[in-house]
Enzyme design. Structure first.
Site, short mmCIF file in Angstrom:
data_model
loop_
_atom_site.label_atom_id
_atom_site.label_comp_id
_atom_site.label_asym_id
_atom_site.label_seq_id
_atom_site.Cartn_x
_atom_site.Cartn_y
_atom_site.Cartn_z
CE LYS A 107 -4.03 2.22 0.23
NZ LYS A 107 -4.84 2.28 -0.72
CG ASP A 154 -6.51 -0.17 -3.00
OD1 ASP A 154 -5.77 -0.55 -3.60
OD2 ASP A 154 -7.07 0.89 -3.04
CG ASP A 191 -5.18 -12.60 8.48
OD1 ASP A 191 -5.37 -14.07 8.40
OD2 ASP A 191 -5.80 -12.10 9.14
CG ASP A 204 -9.44 -15.89 5.69
OD1 ASP A 204 -8.40 -16.31 5.71
OD2 ASP A 204 -10.46 -15.58 6.54
C1 IPM Z 1 -4.41 -17.30 10.25
C2 IPM Z 1 -5.34 -16.87 11.29
C3 IPM Z 1 -4.50 -16.26 12.38
C4 IPM Z 1 -3.64 -14.92 11.78
C5 IPM Z 1 -5.14 -15.74 13.67
C6 IPM Z 1 -5.84 -16.96 14.45
C7 IPM Z 1 -4.23 -14.97 14.67
O1 IPM Z 1 -6.27 -15.83 10.86
O2 IPM Z 1 -3.40 -17.99 10.18
O3 IPM Z 1 -4.66 -16.73 8.93
O4 IPM Z 1 -4.41 -13.75 11.82
O5 IPM Z 1 -2.57 -15.15 11.22
MG MG Z 2 -6.52 -15.66 8.55
#
Ligand code: IPM
Ligand code: MG
Length: 382
Positions: free
Chosen positions: A200, A232, A256, A260
């Site tokens: 960023k 972004d 992180d 996801d």
């Molecule tokens: C991940 C999880 C962890 C992180 C949490 C549980 C601390 O979300 O491994 O992605 O944020 O790294």
């Molecule tokens: Mg995570």
């Protein structure tokens, strides 16, 4: 392929909280099968389980007991389930289950977190994206894991209502950026030779340094093509055209969030595995999904993320890439047979929804079958 005879690999399992114990137990079923075949090759595999997170708070009064850390440090590799849950949500930051995981990552110095996102066979239709937008998807996210805003000092809270304030610090030293960048570039050399570095830089000082250092490292890899994206824009590109990416390199918090997102793109976070590597010492392997307290204890969780993390452990910490490929092949095989946990069971033709435990047993059976037939062909399979 030959492997020295008489080696012995000690692993540590950290089941943790929520669905952690169930997915680790399914992975253990696969480990039992692997152990049987490794033994024939003169390789001993052994393991012990230790508490971490909420489970450790209950058992030992803190999220990362010394005994757990000592065992992890002495192991070849560490396989972790998940930590956290509503029961411990009110604890102070340093006492929370997550503090156990972050403390372990830091203590093991596992700064390079590899999170591969591929479309497993039969799951093409399960992504919310059009099948043609995800076909052939094969991204390796390399997330910096022991720096940035997760660990930066100072941090804390001050003041009373209505003047409360909170502070986090995002900090990076160039050495922290350089070492993880090397991991990304070396990975790209073994893949399609492309690195997309995400930052960023239009706003953050740490990102300006990040881009500078990544550019310097890139000069050492003339065979790898580097490009930069703002985080972004990257969040958007990952849902528009995820197939255009090869290796994606980014700092801790951006990684992180983007990992996801990649879980969503491939259809379920439940199938995503990860490896966290240090320069020396054991690697830490965890499925990317969390503790999912809502489905914990119900035999509903998808253990494939944990099982594929075990495959990464075999490759990176045990130096057994053929075992890793065999475990991945066993996962592909059960999916081809139409077996699904509920998160990836879309009610398609020939699909059957099974529980966590049965999924572990089916993968173990497929692994046994493939190792058995391979062994008949080649006695030094490993
Ligand atoms: C991940 C999880 C962890 C992180 C949490 C549980 C601390 O979300 O491994 O992605 O944020 O790294
Ligand atoms: Mg995570």
């Amino acid at each position: 392929m030959t492997e020295e005879k008489g080696v012995s690999h000690q692993l540590v399992l950290l089941p943790g909280d929520g669905i952690g114990p169930e997915v680790i137990s399914a992975a253990e079923t696969v480990m039992v099968t692997a152990r049987e075949y490794l033994r024939r090759e003169g390789i001993e595999l052994s393991w012990e389980a230790k508490p971490i997170g909420g489970a450790a708070i209950e058992e030992a009064g803190k999220p990362l007991p010394d005994e757990t850390l000592t065992a992890a440090q002495a192991a070849k590799g560490v396989l972790l389930g998940a930590v956290g849950g509503p029961k411990w949500d009110r604890l102070a930051p340093q006492e929370r289950p997550e503090a156990g995981l972050l403390g372990l990552r830091r203590a093991l110095s596992v700064y390079a977190n590899l999170r591969p996102a591929t479309l497993l066979p039969g799951l093409e239709g399960h992504s919310p994206l059009r099948p043609d937008a995800v076909a052939g998807l094969n991204v390796l996210l390399v997330r910096e894991l022991t720096g940035g805003v997760y660990f930066g000092q100072p941090r804390g809270r001050s003041g009373e209502k209505p003047a409360r304030s909170a502070l986090d610090t995002m900090a990076y030293e160039e050495g922290e950026i350089r070492r993880v960048a090397h991991v990304a570039f070396r990975s790209a050399q073994r893949r399609q030779g492309r690195v997309t570095s995400v930052d960023k830089r239009n706003v953050l000082e740490t990102s300006r340094l990040w881009r500078e250092v990544v550019e310097e490292v890139a000069n050492e890899y003339p065979d790898v093509k580097v490009e930069h994206q703002l985080v972004d824009a990257m969040a958007m590109l990952l849902v528009l055209r995820p197939q255009i990416f090869d290796v994606v390199l980014t700092e801790n918090m951006f990684g992180d969030i983007l990992s996801d997102e990649l879980g969503g793109v491939v259809g379920s976070l439940g199938v995503m595995a990860s490896a966290s590597l240090a320069d020396d010492g054991p690697g830490l392997y965890e499925p990317v999904h969390g503790s999912a307290p809502d489905i914990a204890g119900k035999d509903l969780a998808n253990p494939l993320g944990a099982i594929l993390s075990l495959a990464m452990l075999a490759e990176h910490s045990l130096g057994l890439p053929l075992l890793a490929r065999a475990i991945e092949g066993a996962v592909d095989e059960v999916l081809r047979q139409g077996l699904r946990t509920q998160d990836i069971g879309g009610g398609g033709q020939g699909e059957k929804v099974i529980g966590t435990r049965e999924m572990g047993e089916r993968v173990a059976a497929a692994l046994a079958q493939s190792l058995h037939s391979r062994q008949a062909l080649n006695a030094t399979y490993f």
